[in-house]
Design a protein around this motif. Structure first.
Motif, PDB file in Angstrom:
ATOM      1  N   GLU A  97      -0.795 -37.613   5.044  1.00  0.00           N
ATOM      2  CA  GLU A  97      -0.933 -37.544   3.592  1.00  0.00           C
ATOM      3  C   GLU A  97      -2.232 -38.208   3.131  1.00  0.00           C
ATOM      4  N   ALA A  98      -2.585 -39.322   3.762  1.00  0.00           N
ATOM      5  CA  ALA A  98      -3.827 -40.006   3.396  1.00  0.00           C
ATOM      6  C   ALA A  98      -5.031 -39.109   3.648  1.00  0.00           C
ATOM      7  N   HIS A  99      -5.001 -38.385   4.755  1.00  0.00           N
ATOM      8  CA  HIS A  99      -6.121 -37.515   5.094  1.00  0.00           C
ATOM      9  C   HIS A  99      -6.263 -36.365   4.095  1.00  0.00           C
ATOM     10  N   VAL A 100      -5.142 -35.707   3.782  1.00  0.00           N
ATOM     11  CA  VAL A 100      -5.249 -34.519   2.927  1.00  0.00           C
ATOM     12  C   VAL A 100      -5.548 -34.887   1.473  1.00  0.00           C
ATOM     13  N   HIS A 101      -5.182 -36.114   1.049  1.00  0.00           N
ATOM     14  CA  HIS A 101      -5.444 -36.522  -0.333  1.00  0.00           C
ATOM     15  C   HIS A 101      -6.705 -37.382  -0.460  1.00  0.00           C
ATOM     16  N   LEU A 156       0.748 -24.839  -4.016  1.00  0.00           N
ATOM     17  CA  LEU A 156      -0.086 -25.020  -2.829  1.00  0.00           C
ATOM     18  C   LEU A 156       0.203 -23.908  -1.829  1.00  0.00           C
ATOM     19  N   PRO A 157      -0.784 -23.553  -1.010  1.00  0.00           N
ATOM     20  CA  PRO A 157      -0.541 -22.530   0.011  1.00  0.00           C
ATOM     21  C   PRO A 157       0.351 -23.068   1.122  1.00  0.00           C
ATOM     22  N   VAL A 158       1.057 -22.157   1.776  1.00  0.00           N
ATOM     23  CA  VAL A 158       1.895 -22.489   2.927  1.00  0.00           C
ATOM     24  C   VAL A 158       1.156 -22.079   4.194  1.00  0.00           C
ATOM     25  N   PRO A 159       1.101 -22.948   5.226  1.00  0.00           N
ATOM     26  CA  PRO A 159       1.740 -24.263   5.281  1.00  0.00           C
ATOM     27  C   PRO A 159       1.089 -25.259   4.331  1.00  0.00           C
ATOM     28  N   ALA A 160       1.916 -26.139   3.783  1.00  0.00           N
ATOM     29  CA  ALA A 160       1.403 -27.172   2.896  1.00  0.00           C
ATOM     30  C   ALA A 160       0.381 -28.021   3.650  1.00  0.00           C
ATOM     31  N   PRO A 161      -0.590 -28.621   2.925  1.00  0.00           N
ATOM     32  CA  PRO A 161      -1.655 -29.359   3.608  1.00  0.00           C
ATOM     33  C   PRO A 161      -1.160 -30.418   4.589  1.00  0.00           C
ATOM     34  N   ALA A 162      -0.133 -31.169   4.238  1.00  0.00           N
ATOM     35  CA  ALA A 162       0.362 -32.207   5.151  1.00  0.00           C
ATOM     36  C   ALA A 162       0.964 -31.587   6.405  1.00  0.00           C
ATOM     37  N   ALA A 167       0.411 -30.435  12.170  1.00  0.00           N
ATOM     38  CA  ALA A 167       0.532 -29.396  13.196  1.00  0.00           C
ATOM     39  C   ALA A 167      -0.709 -29.262  14.069  1.00  0.00           C
ATOM     40  N   LYS A 168      -1.757 -30.027  13.797  1.00  0.00           N
ATOM     41  CA  LYS A 168      -2.974 -29.920  14.600  1.00  0.00           C
ATOM     42  C   LYS A 168      -2.661 -30.148  16.074  1.00  0.00           C
ATOM     43  N   GLY A 169      -3.134 -29.238  16.929  1.00  0.00           N
ATOM     44  CA  GLY A 169      -2.891 -29.352  18.356  1.00  0.00           C
ATOM     45  C   GLY A 169      -1.584 -28.733  18.808  1.00  0.00           C
ATOM     46  N   TRP A 170      -0.808 -28.177  17.887  1.00  0.00           N
ATOM     47  CA  TRP A 170       0.481 -27.566  18.215  1.00  0.00           C
ATOM     48  C   TRP A 170       0.404 -26.058  17.982  1.00  0.00           C
ATOM     49  N   GLN A 171       1.224 -25.294  18.683  1.00  0.00           N
ATOM     50  CA  GLN A 171       1.275 -23.854  18.460  1.00  0.00           C
ATOM     51  C   GLN A 171       2.129 -23.560  17.231  1.00  0.00           C
ATOM     52  N   VAL A 172       1.589 -22.761  16.317  1.00  0.00           N
ATOM     53  CA  VAL A 172       2.314 -22.409  15.101  1.00  0.00           C
ATOM     54  C   VAL A 172       2.257 -20.902  14.897  1.00  0.00           C
ATOM     55  N   LEU A 173       3.196 -20.408  14.098  1.00  0.00           N
ATOM     56  CA  LEU A 173       3.216 -19.012  13.680  1.00  0.00           C
ATOM     57  C   LEU A 173       3.771 -18.959  12.273  1.00  0.00           C
ATOM     58  N   ALA A 174       3.534 -17.866  11.567  1.00  0.00           N
ATOM     59  CA  ALA A 174       4.053 -17.762  10.203  1.00  0.00           C
ATOM     60  C   ALA A 174       5.573 -17.714  10.231  1.00  0.00           C
ATOM     61  N   GLY A 175       6.147 -16.709  10.881  1.00  0.00           N
ATOM     62  CA  GLY A 175       7.590 -16.658  11.077  1.00  0.00           C
ATOM     63  C   GLY A 175       8.400 -16.137   9.914  1.00  0.00           C
ATOM     64  N   THR A 182       8.742 -28.424   6.835  1.00  0.00           N
ATOM     65  CA  THR A 182       8.471 -29.481   5.874  1.00  0.00           C
ATOM     66  C   THR A 182       7.687 -30.603   6.547  1.00  0.00           C
ATOM     67  N   PRO A 183       6.988 -31.432   5.762  1.00  0.00           N
ATOM     68  CA  PRO A 183       6.282 -32.566   6.369  1.00  0.00           C
ATOM     69  C   PRO A 183       7.204 -33.477   7.167  1.00  0.00           C
ATOM     70  N   THR A 184       8.410 -33.743   6.652  1.00  0.00           N
ATOM     71  CA  THR A 184       9.332 -34.623   7.373  1.00  0.00           C
ATOM     72  C   THR A 184       9.730 -34.018   8.710  1.00  0.00           C
ATOM     73  N   GLY A 185      10.095 -32.739   8.703  1.00  0.00           N
ATOM     74  CA  GLY A 185      10.486 -32.084   9.942  1.00  0.00           C
ATOM     75  C   GLY A 185       9.358 -32.045  10.947  1.00  0.00           C
ATOM     76  N   MET A 186       8.145 -31.751  10.463  1.00  0.00           N
ATOM     77  CA  MET A 186       6.998 -31.670  11.373  1.00  0.00           C
ATOM     78  C   MET A 186       6.654 -33.039  11.932  1.00  0.00           C
ATOM     79  N   ALA A 187       6.757 -34.084  11.124  1.00  0.00           N
ATOM     80  CA  ALA A 187       6.459 -35.437  11.597  1.00  0.00           C
ATOM     81  C   ALA A 187       7.466 -35.885  12.649  1.00  0.00           C
ATOM     82  N   LEU A 188       8.733 -35.568  12.440  1.00  0.00           N
ATOM     83  CA  LEU A 188       9.752 -35.896  13.447  1.00  0.00           C
ATOM     84  C   LEU A 188       9.447 -35.190  14.762  1.00  0.00           C
ATOM     85  N   LEU A 189       9.179 -33.898  14.701  1.00  0.00           N
ATOM     86  CA  LEU A 189       8.920 -33.128  15.913  1.00  0.00           C
ATOM     87  C   LEU A 189       7.688 -33.658  16.634  1.00  0.00           C
TER      88      LEU A 189
END
Length: 392
Positions: A97-101, A156-162, A167-175, A182-189
């Motif tokens: 959050e600090a980075h994106v804001h 805001l566009p999806v994926p949200a900035p946070a 997700a940097k360094g991870w494989q993602v897809l639209a799906g 969500t930021p919480t789910g992504m941070a946990l993973l």
């Protein structure tokens, strides 16, 4: 034996979905509720119910806030409430959050993330993971969604900035349409999982399915957690590539070794040798998974002057690994751990992190290394210690 959890986030990921999946897999609700109560008192009650998502049975975790709760908290406030893996999750969130804001970490204001229900999601998920005896985690590609989402900052566009930052360094897809991660789910993973991979070989003993709040047509809005054991004594197939080189400028070798590792080699090294007519030379050795033997052979031909590459099959037994950040002064150093049959066997701070921190602080590397070793020991990361879940 170690107990591994693999997260299937191909339909998205959120904190309540992960909590539902872990409860469905057998985590005790009483343990989760006790952990949450230790942080927020009686302000939150955890429950759950069976639902259907896309025709599948799933468990929907319910987090009920029983107190009036402020909508905003700073990271400075939250870090006084949480410890352990939950602290690492929120720290990762705060940094994103600090980075994106464009603000300092301590000035980050959490909105939905800072509310009591989100704190309960994070603390509850971490307690459930530990209750299940999970010692390592990996996950597949994450569906992040598409389109736009309305937030306190506007549309805001999806994926949200946070989410994108996490997700940097991870494989993602639209799906699919809408916000699926969500930021919480992504941070946990990202805090839990050290590797993005397809389902690894496991002796499966548990499956949990956690439901999202919506039930859209055309897909099951669920997160799956597959839990099983894998023996650390199982040897994995590998290939050893070797080439003798006697006419290469030695200043080129560091870059060549780095490029081979970046391409996926498990290891790459040089051995000085003496060739015919007394010519000094090096043997380049590259250990890799069988599927990477061909592209790595191509890279060796491309980057060196060798005229031939030898190839031989090998068996490799590797310790399971995790990287755990420890605080050293005003910075952090990743500590690489190797474990076998539930016991820590190797513990060593990553020297690149030590060197980077030493440069930024203008201090000798040897002193920062000593402090990193002491910080690891204080965190319980010592050889011979029983394994507990290690955040990545």
């Amino acid at each position: 034996m170690s107990r591994h959890a693999w997260i299937d986030a191909s339909a998205g990921v959120a904190g309540d979905m992960l909590l539902g999946a872990l409860l469905d897999a057998g985590a005790r609700l009483s343990v989760v509720q006790e952990a949450v109560a230790a942080v927020v008192g009686g302000a939150v009650r955890i429950s759950g119910r069976e639902v259907r998502r896309g025709g599948l049975r799933a468990w929907k975790a319910e987090v009920e806030v029983e107190d009036t709760d402020p909508a905003r908290r700073t990271w400075r406030e939250i870090r006084t409430l949480v410890t352990g893996t939950a602290h690492a999750v929120f720290e990762r969130l705060a940094e994103a959050e600090a980075h994106v804001h464009g603000v300092g970490v301590d000035e980050v204001h959490f909105h939905e993330v800072g509310a009591l229900d989100a704190i309960a999601d994070v603390v509850g998920c971490c307690a459930a993971l530990e209750d299940l005896g999970i010692t390592s985690v990996s996950a597949g590609a994450v569906a992040v969604g598409s389109g736009s989402v309305r937030t306190r900052h506007g549309v805001l566009p999806v994926p949200a900035p946070a989410v994108a930052e996490l997700a940097k360094g991870w494989q993602v897809l639209a799906g699919g349409d809408g916000e699926l991660a969500t930021p919480t789910g992504m941070a946990l993973l990202r805090t839990w999982a050290g590797t993005c991979e397809p389902l690894p070989p496991l002796t499966l003993d548990g499956v949990g399915i956690g439901a999202g709040g919506r039930d859209p047509a055309g897909r099951a809005n669920v997160v799956r957690v597959l839990i099983g054991t894998r023996s650390s004594s199982i040897a994995e197939p590998a290939v050893l590539l070797e080439a003798n080189v006697d006419d290469l400028d030695p200043r080129l070798w560091p870059g060549i070794l780095s490029s081979l590792l970046d391409l996926g080699a498990s290891d790459a090294w040089l051995v000085p040798i003496l060739m015919k007519k007394g010519r000094p030379a090096h043997t380049l050795s590259v250990l890799c998974p069988p599927e990477l033997a061909e592209p790595l052979t191509d890279r060796i031909f491309h980057d060196t002057t060798t005229l031939g590459v030898r190839r031989s099959p090998r068996d490799k037994t590797a310790l399971e690994r995790a990287f755990v950040p420890v605080k050293v002064g005003t910075g952090h150093v990743a500590v690489k751990t190797g474990h076998r049959d539930g016991v820590l066997v190797q513990v060593m701070p990553e020297f690149e992190d030590v060197a980077t921190l030493a440069r930024s602080q203008g201090r000798p590397e040897r002193l920062v290394l000593q402090e990193a070793v002491a910080a690891a020991a204080e965190a319980g990361l010592v050889v011979g210690a029983p394994l507990r879940y290690l955040p990545h």
